[in-house]
Scaffold this active site. Structure first.
Site, short mmCIF file in Angstrom:
data_model
loop_
_atom_site.label_atom_id
_atom_site.label_comp_id
_atom_site.label_asym_id
_atom_site.label_seq_id
_atom_site.Cartn_x
_atom_site.Cartn_y
_atom_site.Cartn_z
N ASP A 184 0.83 -1.20 0.00
CA ASP A 184 0.00 0.00 0.00
C ASP A 184 0.87 1.26 0.00
O ASP A 184 1.96 1.24 -0.59
CB ASP A 184 -0.95 -0.03 1.21
CG ASP A 184 -2.28 0.61 0.90
OD1 ASP A 184 -2.30 1.83 0.71
OD2 ASP A 184 -3.30 -0.09 0.86
N HIS A 186 -3.65 4.84 4.38
CA HIS A 186 -4.36 3.62 4.03
C HIS A 186 -3.65 2.36 4.52
O HIS A 186 -4.28 1.48 5.13
CB HIS A 186 -4.52 3.61 2.50
CG HIS A 186 -5.62 2.76 2.01
ND1 HIS A 186 -5.40 1.64 1.25
CD2 HIS A 186 -6.95 2.86 2.16
CE1 HIS A 186 -6.57 1.10 0.96
NE2 HIS A 186 -7.52 1.82 1.48
N SER A 233 -11.36 -2.31 1.60
CA SER A 233 -10.03 -2.26 2.24
C SER A 233 -10.10 -2.77 3.67
O SER A 233 -9.08 -3.17 4.23
CB SER A 233 -9.53 -0.82 2.28
OG SER A 233 -9.25 -0.37 1.01
#
Lengths: 801, 86
Positions: free
Chosen positions: A56, A97, A271
């Site tokens: 990520d 994230h 996610s």
């Protein structure tokens, strides 16, 4: 045999009470512990000695909840080409994230900070690769980092989920996947977990994402607390399993770690789900570190279940697996995973069998369905390729088409299971078609491969198209992956028993006896079990003199006894006869048109009056699978093909893509991530987002200039009113004007190289041939008043009077 | 490659014969060999600092001669892939 350990009913992490998807802390609130993570922990599995990494934008390795389990050997910075995966910090918090995903997997337990990870003793790393130009090299490098050390790679990204993108891994990344599963974990195969797309609102379909539809990735989707489809969720046939996430108004959310050493409840979308599954796989690997990449997929197929997840397409395939295009095989079950893992025996080797039907180009006519079938034996003649029991099924197609989004593709297995490989996508107007694109489905898992497979391509034009341009199917290939032997045969006696039942030997022995008896003139043999007490004059159901259950047919056409009446009939108990339903009804309780239970193809059951109709009433949509008028979501007035794909909204809601979201008051907009009304930029009265270029109407005292609201018009613009708008707009002055007083020829100042003549800016050039006659022609035709001719010797003629 | 693609000054190259040979070929055409691509054998990551970092089309120049080198089995200029976090 639960292992003893710390008390798992309580952790001192402050967000532990909010982790409703793991445990019940309040007897008054609903319990949503079906993922059975606590059960796996109580059996002693917490992810010890298992290594997970997050591909990520980096992870905050010194976050108090991650530092204990952080593993620098499972980390790398592909963007910066060093070993530190720490995210780049900026004022917009763009790189939160990876840290959020990492916490879900392996946040430390009982450290008085934030949350408890699903595999809270697993080691966690981060591969920073999204914070820069992503190329095929970047992706391939990221997927191939320390494949013998890292067990699970979790990725929650992909191509744009905008409903019009069709994209997947490049050649290097494809090779990296293949290398990973062949050589990773010392030959057991790397485990790649992938988040399915978030483009549900745009009508996107995750089959158009080559990462999540790869056979090498475990594609994960999400459900809301109440088992509903979240607004963002995409459908497709490659989804394998599901976890809880947030995504519906007024429902509880997921908590996790956030950068700046914080916690958050703002993490949402798929996610959330991929790292939860990565964590659960870590628990299963702790239970049995010898599981191969395919064993892990088999475990998910076997243990995931529909639970209370709501979908209108749940079906049971011929191998007995319940599967849906929204949730795959359903909600993951951590405890079942670890229990199965402990006793698991590796499935037989993967075989691949492909077949390409005749390469003849076939046209796809608008508003029609093209069927192409192929009968296969599963390569039974080739021992190395023989596929008898299916795992993944891939269809590679080469389709040329004027509007790609109008296509729907289905695949029907020899057992009759139908899997939708692609749904229509309203936003995809591309004319690129599908060039050797691979669609993948897991819906035939466990079924037998032999027989007739049918590919069904439907073209439903959503817009007016040139009828002369037809789409065409140039070629398609069916690629079956699976095993030649029953993968579970060695696991239990039950399967061996099933195998014995399939053996037709005993029935064959009985056949000659029946043959001999049929040759006799007067029948003295046994009657069919459907015959009643009056006996029979032959062995079959049409030989019965009366029936034990129901009689079907008439004296004229001949009667037969049946245990249940066929479609189009209902069971009249008093007469023991199968009677016809009303025309259009497939099943019913009486011949009345208002007593239908289901309808024939092309008609839909109106549940309001139990009749079959070809159009549904307002507020309902025609569901092709159920052949029923299904109510649109409460917030929709009208919807298309799905309850939550709205085309008009109820009062108090407005349309955002295909979702109805609450209308916010002036000065605010509906923030889909946060599920709440957030303030617009100060220059906006109404807006679609927080930016100054996202105004719909300007605030009082502001004028609209291009895509933003300003206090005064910039040079080169003049202010004016526009009908229908409450505020003024800055219009652009005429070409080459630096300033003007209004529309048309009202320039007051010109750009360099231009002169102001009669309030118009005219280029500083003289025409050699602008003599009197020529200028008279210019004047009489009023050429200088026309914008197109304004620079046409006008300056010379005007200077000459 | 299609419309709207962004070309970078990075290349993926397949060369057999080991990293020294890859280094030699990179040097000959003005590239820098940044090493093997992950665990993909014979695949190397080349960078060319004199080619524009991001361009709307594939710029041709002396560096393009590498495409004709018989020791280069396969070469691909890297294109930016639009990826979104979910």
């Amino acid at each position: 045999s639960l292992q003893s350990g710390p008390s798992l009913s309580y952790f001192n992490d402050p967000k532990w009470p909010n982790m409703w998807y793991i445990h019940c802390n309040d007897e008054n609130s609903r319990c949503r512990s079906e993922m059975n993570i606590l059960g796996a922990w109580q059996r002693g599995y917490t992810g010890k000695n298992v290594v997970v990494t997050i591909l990520d934008d980096g992870i905050e390795r010194n976050h108090p909840d991650l530092i204990q389990n952080f593993d620098h050997l499972a980390s790398y910075d592909v963007n910066g080409n060093d070993h530190d995966p720490t995210p780049r910090y900026d004022s917009r918090n763009e790189n939160i994230h990876g840290t959020r995903c990492a916490g879900e997997v392996a946040a430390a337990a009982n450290n008085s900070h934030c949350i408890v990870g699903v595999a809270y003793n697993a080691r966690i790393g981060g591969i920073r690769m999204l914070d820069g130009d992503v190329t095929d090299i970047v992706e391939a490098k990221s997927l191939g980092i320390r494949p013998d050390y890292i067990h699970v790679y979790s990725a929650s990204w992909g191509p744009k989920d905008d409903g019009r993108t069709v994209d997947g891994p490049g050649p290097l990344t494809k090779q990296a996947f293949e290398q990973g599963i062949q050589k990773g974990r010392k030959g057991l195969g790397s485990i790649f977990v992938w988040a399915a797309g978030n483009g549900g609102r745009q009508g996107d379909h995750c089959s158009c994402d080559g990462y999540t539809s790869s056979i090498y990735t475990i594609s994960v989707s999400s459900t809301t607390e109440n088992g509903n489809k979240p607004w963002y969720l995409e459908v497709c046939s490659s989804i394998m399993a599901t976890t809880y996430s947030s995504g519906e108004f007024h429902e509880r959310k997921i908590v996790t770690t956030d950068i700046w050493h914080r916690c958050t409840e703002g993490h949402t979308g798929t996610s959330v789900s991929a790292p939860i599954v990565a964590g659960i796989i870590a628990l299963a690997l702790e239970a049995n570190l010898l599981l191969t990449w395919r064993d892990v997929q088999h475990l998910l197929v076997k243990t995931s279940r529909p639970a209370h997840l709501k979908a209108d397409d749940w079906k049971t395939n011929a191998a007995g697996h319940r599967v849906s295009h929204l949730y795959g095989f359903g909600l993951v079950d951590a405890e079942a995973m670890v229990l199965e893992a402990t006793k698991w025996r590796t499935v037989p080797p993967q075989h691949t069998c492909s077949q390409t039907p005749d390469r003849q180009t076939r046209h796809i006519h608008a508003s029609q369905t093209l069927n192409s079938s192929v009968t296969i034996s599963g390569c039974s003649q080739e021992p190395e390729q023989h596929v008898a029991y299916l795992e993944h099924v891939v269809v590679r197609v080469f389709i040329v088409h004027p509007r790609r989004g109008d296509l729907e593709i289905n695949l029907i297995s020899p057992s009759g299971t139908r899997s939708q490989l692609l749904a229509r996508r309203l936003f995809d107007s591309s004319n690129e078609g599908f060039r050797d694109w691979e669609f993948m489905t897991v819906h035939f898992w466990g079924e037998r491969s032999e027989g007739r497979w049918t590919l069904e391509i439907t073209d439903s034009p959503s817009k007016l198209r040139n009828p002369e341009v037809l789409g065409s199917l140039k070629e398609w290939t069916l690629i079956l992956h699976g095993t030649s032997q029953n993968p579970y045969q060695q696991h239990s006696v039950q399967h061996s028993h099933s195998k014995m039942l399939e053996n037709p030997g005993s029935e064959v022995l009985e056949e000659p006896e029946l043959q001999e008896e049929e040759e006799e003139e007067e029948y003295n043999g046994p009657c069919h079990s459907e015959c009643g007490d009056q006996g029979c004059d032959g062995p079959n159901t049409e030989h019965c003199l009366n029936c034990i259950h129901f009689s079907l047919g008439s004296l004229k056409s001949g009667r037969t006894c049946v245990s249940h009446c066929p479609r189009g009939h209902y069971e009249n108990i008093s007469s023991r006869r199968c009677r016809h339903c009303h025309k259009g009804c497939e099943t019913c309780v009486s011949p009345s048109p208002g007593d239908c239970l289901s309808c024939r193809r092309g008609l839909y059951l109106n549940t309001l009056n139990s009749s079959c109709t070809n159009t549904c009433p307002p507020g309902y949509f025609a569901d092709e699978n159920q052949r029923q008028c299904v109510k649109c979501h409460d917030t929709c007035v009208t919807c298309q093909r799905h309850a939550d794909k709205c085309s008009a909204c109820s009062k108090g809601y407005s349309l955002a893509g295909m979702t109805c979201v609450p209308e916010c008051t002036n000065g605010t907009f509906f923030h889909l991530e946060e599920m709440s009304c957030s303030p617009c930029h100060s220059s906006c009265k109404t807006c679609t987002g927080p930016g100054e270029e996202e105004c719909i109407q300007c605030a009082e005292g502001f004028l609209q200039q291009e895509w933003r609201c300003v206090q005064a018009c910039a040079p080169g613009y003049y202010s004016g009113k526009t009908t229908g708008l409450p505020h003024k707009i800055c219009h652009r002055c005429e070409e080459n004007c630096l300033s003007c007083s209004g529309p048309g020829t009202t320039c007051t100042k010109c750009q360099a190289g231009y002169s102001l003549i009669s309030k118009t800016c005219i280029v500083n050039a003289l025409c050699n041939n602008a003599d009197e006659v020529f200028c008279e022609m210019v004047k009489s035709n009023r050429l200088c008043e026309r914008k197109f001719y304004r620079q046409f010797c006008c300056r010379t003629c005007l200077m000459n009077g | 490659p299609g419309r709207g693609d962004v070309y970078t000054n990075h290349w993926a190259v397949r060369i057999s014969g080991g990293p020294e040979r890859a280094d030699g070929i990179a040097e000959r055409y003005g590239y820098r060999n940044l090493g093997q691509i992950g665990s993909l054998e014979d695949h190397y990551h080349f960078h060319h600092s004199r080619v524009v970092r991001r361009a709307a089309y594939s710029v041709k120049g002396p560096h393009s001669f590498i495409h004709m080198d018989p020791k280069v089995h396969w070469i691909q200029q890297q294109v930016v892939k639009s990826r979104v976090k979910r």
